[in-house]
Design a protein around this motif. Sequence first.
Motif, short mmCIF file in Angstrom:
data_model
loop_
_atom_site.label_atom_id
_atom_site.label_comp_id
_atom_site.label_asym_id
_atom_site.label_seq_id
_atom_site.Cartn_x
_atom_site.Cartn_y
_atom_site.Cartn_z
N GLU A 39 -26.77 6.16 3.43
CA GLU A 39 -25.34 6.02 4.04
C GLU A 39 -24.58 5.75 2.65
OE1 GLU A 39 -24.08 3.89 7.50
OE2 GLU A 39 -26.61 4.56 8.07
N ASN A 40 -25.19 4.66 2.09
CA ASN A 40 -23.72 3.93 1.09
C ASN A 40 -24.21 5.35 -0.48
OD1 ASN A 40 -24.24 0.77 0.68
ND2 ASN A 40 -23.90 2.33 2.83
N LYS A 42 -24.57 8.33 -0.12
CA LYS A 42 -23.70 9.35 0.90
C LYS A 42 -22.54 9.11 0.49
CE LYS A 42 -27.18 12.67 2.78
NZ LYS A 42 -28.20 12.39 3.75
N GLN A 43 -22.30 8.60 1.05
CA GLN A 43 -20.36 7.79 0.79
C GLN A 43 -20.08 7.41 -0.76
OE1 GLN A 43 -20.78 3.56 2.70
NE2 GLN A 43 -20.44 4.62 4.50
N ILE A 44 -20.89 7.23 -2.09
CA ILE A 44 -19.99 7.30 -3.31
C ILE A 44 -20.31 8.85 -3.65
CG2 ILE A 44 -20.64 4.88 -3.52
CD1 ILE A 44 -22.95 4.99 -5.33
N GLU A 47 -24.54 13.50 -2.73
CA GLU A 47 -24.76 14.05 -1.91
C GLU A 47 -26.30 14.54 -1.10
OE1 GLU A 47 -22.67 17.94 -3.21
OE2 GLU A 47 -21.11 16.40 -3.09
N ASN A 152 -21.59 4.19 -8.84
CA ASN A 152 -20.44 5.03 -7.80
C ASN A 152 -19.30 4.81 -9.50
OD1 ASN A 152 -18.16 3.93 -5.84
ND2 ASN A 152 -17.49 2.99 -7.26
#
Length: 403
Positions: A39-40, A42-44, A47, A152
Amino acid sequence: MSVKEKFLDYIRFDTQSDETTRVTPSTEKQKDLGRHLVENMKQIGIEDAFMDEWGYVYGTVPANCERKNTIGFIAHMDTSPDFSGKDVKARIIENYDGTDIVLNEELGIVTAVKDFPNLLQHVGKTLIVTDGTTLLGADDKAGIAEIMQAVNDLLHSDIPHGKIRIAFTPDEEVGGGTAKFDVEGFGCDFAYTVDGGDLGELEYENFNGASAKVTVTGRNVHPGSAKDKMINASKIAMEFDSLLPQREVPENTEGYEGFAHLLAFNGEVEHAELIYLIRDHDKAKLDARKDKFLLAADFLNRKYGRELVKAEVRDGYLNMKEMILPHMQIIDIAKEAMKKNGVEPKIVPIRGGTDGAALSFMGLPCPNMCTGGDNMHGKHEFAVLESMETIVEIIKSIAEIAE
Ligand SMILES: [Zn+2]
């Protein structure tokens, strides 16, 4: 989120592995952190992040310029079975003053400078410690947080870099971290495990490991009428151990010195069993150590005129050095990245195994680098925040420097 916030977030997950379950992952709860990391990621902006059925997490940072190599960064999600990693309550000590650290007033748990003089290297720094009831989990969630922060930053900057792949693995602490690692799918020319200790540590030599199981068969007779009849398996087991090099044990050795470690002793009169770990950086010396077990068994069987002692020796992991030497640019890149960030590289031989060794023999050359954690696998574990922040920069520099 900063590297500190990421780290504090990841250590909330209990990811203790278990050497007895014989499945991958060894504990289902490791997948909770795996899902959270996906999840993390994908957030940063990673893909393609995903977790496979065995709990391995993978993802890609696409290249933003032409480079020859794809490089990987790997850290493990599990914590040691040696000590609880449930409900970790971290505490941050700012500007550490070099005195004993009271982890838990109520339970009287103290990290004393006289027991851990390594603390004195960190005076003035920010330490992250436990409340003395759990380990911290810097091994290896510090590595995960550093990799996540570095990628990130790379994704949100114009630092030039080639294709980068990251992987977070289960079960490193129980020797299963590479069992289902998809080296081909990972598709890297080389990689680094971020799973070491003090800032600047860089490792590409580890022990060759073997183990031995020694069984002794005795004969029990009433002690009152035992003369010339009793064979005491425990006494013969002690005799067996006395035939091994007495100084070459973990508690007397360091650096490149190998050893045989008596891990367990179970014995009574009828039967005794000894379990040993055998370690040496030099393969020929390891083989000589293994031979001593067979020779000692043979000697005792001759002495007593019967087959009382059986020594079974098994090979374990191998020193990755021979797989890294043909690719020393991997070490040079890491050294240069450290120096660029004001850190003097310390190349040290690992007195243990590492997932990178197994990966190197699977075709992915993979040295190990520091995380900024210390006193791993117990309640005195701590992490140095400034080291963690510098390691984020070192990872970014490796990405930038690698051709
Ligand atoms: Zn580790």
